[in-house]
Design a protein around this motif. Structure first.
Motif, PDB file in Angstrom:
ATOM      1  N   HIS A  81       0.826  -1.098  -0.010  1.00 39.56           N
ATOM      2  CA  HIS A  81       0.207  -0.001  -0.265  1.00 39.56           C
ATOM      3  C   HIS A  81       0.824   1.585   0.131  1.00 39.56           C
ATOM      4  CE1 HIS A  81      -3.528  -2.411   1.842  1.00 39.56           C
ATOM      5  NE2 HIS A  81      -3.477  -2.557   0.477  1.00 39.56           N
TER       6      HIS A  81
ATOM      7  N   GLU B 210      -4.972   9.102  -2.173  1.00 38.95           N
ATOM      8  CA  GLU B 210      -5.652   9.432  -1.026  1.00 38.95           C
ATOM      9  C   GLU B 210      -6.365   7.984  -0.691  1.00 38.95           C
ATOM     10  OE1 GLU B 210      -8.873  12.164  -1.957  1.00 38.95           O
ATOM     11  OE2 GLU B 210      -7.077  13.911  -2.121  1.00 38.95           O
ATOM     12  N   MET B 211      -6.861   7.076  -1.255  1.00 42.18           N
ATOM     13  CA  MET B 211      -7.210   5.700  -1.067  1.00 42.18           C
ATOM     14  C   MET B 211      -6.089   4.877  -0.556  1.00 42.18           C
ATOM     15  SD  MET B 211      -9.701   3.682  -0.585  1.00 42.18           S
ATOM     16  CE  MET B 211     -10.804   4.497  -1.705  1.00 42.18           C
TER      17      MET B 211
ATOM     18  N   GLU C  89      -3.484   6.160   1.376  1.00 40.92           N
ATOM     19  CA  GLU C  89      -3.050   6.420   2.688  1.00 40.92           C
ATOM     20  C   GLU C  89      -4.119   5.964   3.400  1.00 40.92           C
ATOM     21  OE1 GLU C  89      -2.715  10.736   2.477  1.00 40.92           O
ATOM     22  OE2 GLU C  89      -0.480  10.503   1.833  1.00 40.92           O
ATOM     23  N   ILE C  90      -5.566   5.979   3.150  1.00 40.88           N
ATOM     24  CA  ILE C  90      -6.569   5.395   3.984  1.00 40.88           C
ATOM     25  C   ILE C  90      -6.131   3.862   4.266  1.00 40.88           C
ATOM     26  CG2 ILE C  90      -8.992   4.797   3.884  1.00 40.88           C
ATOM     27  CD1 ILE C  90      -9.677   7.326   2.344  1.00 40.88           C
TER      28      ILE C  90
ATOM     29  N   ASN D  86      -3.639   3.713   6.857  1.00 38.27           N
ATOM     30  CA  ASN D  86      -4.114   3.961   8.153  1.00 38.27           C
ATOM     31  C   ASN D  86      -4.842   2.675   8.790  1.00 38.27           C
ATOM     32  OD1 ASN D  86      -3.076   6.541   8.319  1.00 38.27           O
ATOM     33  ND2 ASN D  86      -4.849   7.537   7.499  1.00 38.27           N
ATOM     34  N   MET D  87      -5.533   1.955   8.093  1.00 40.40           N
ATOM     35  CA  MET D  87      -6.117   0.871   8.264  1.00 40.40           C
ATOM     36  C   MET D  87      -5.063  -0.246   8.769  1.00 40.40           C
ATOM     37  SD  MET D  87      -9.232   0.832   5.538  1.00 40.40           S
ATOM     38  CE  MET D  87      -9.865  -0.978   6.031  1.00 40.40           C
TER      39      MET D  87
END
Length: 60
Positions: free
Chosen positions: A18, A32-33, A35-36, A39-40
């Motif tokens: 990722h 942006e996706m 980075e989300i 974080n997950m």
């Protein structure tokens, strides 16, 4: 190596994929996706270390 260790290493590999996607993203939405997802991944790794005292002590 126990199943917890295997899961942790799988999560690290996923995190790395990722992170690579985020670095190579051509479009802002893709970045942006990614980075989300990062974080997950971080949250999942943190949860795993908090639920398993043996793993937590080896990481510190």
């Amino acid at each position: 190596m126990g199943r917890t260790d295997e899961l942790f290493f799988e999560m690290i590999e996923t995190y790395q994929r990722h992170a690579q996607t985020a670095r190579n993203a051509k479009y802002q939405e893709t970045h942006e996706m990614a980075e989300i997802l990062l974080n997950m991944d971080i949250t999942a790794m943190w949860c795993l270390t908090q639920r398993t005292p043996d793993t937590r002590s080896r990481l510190i």
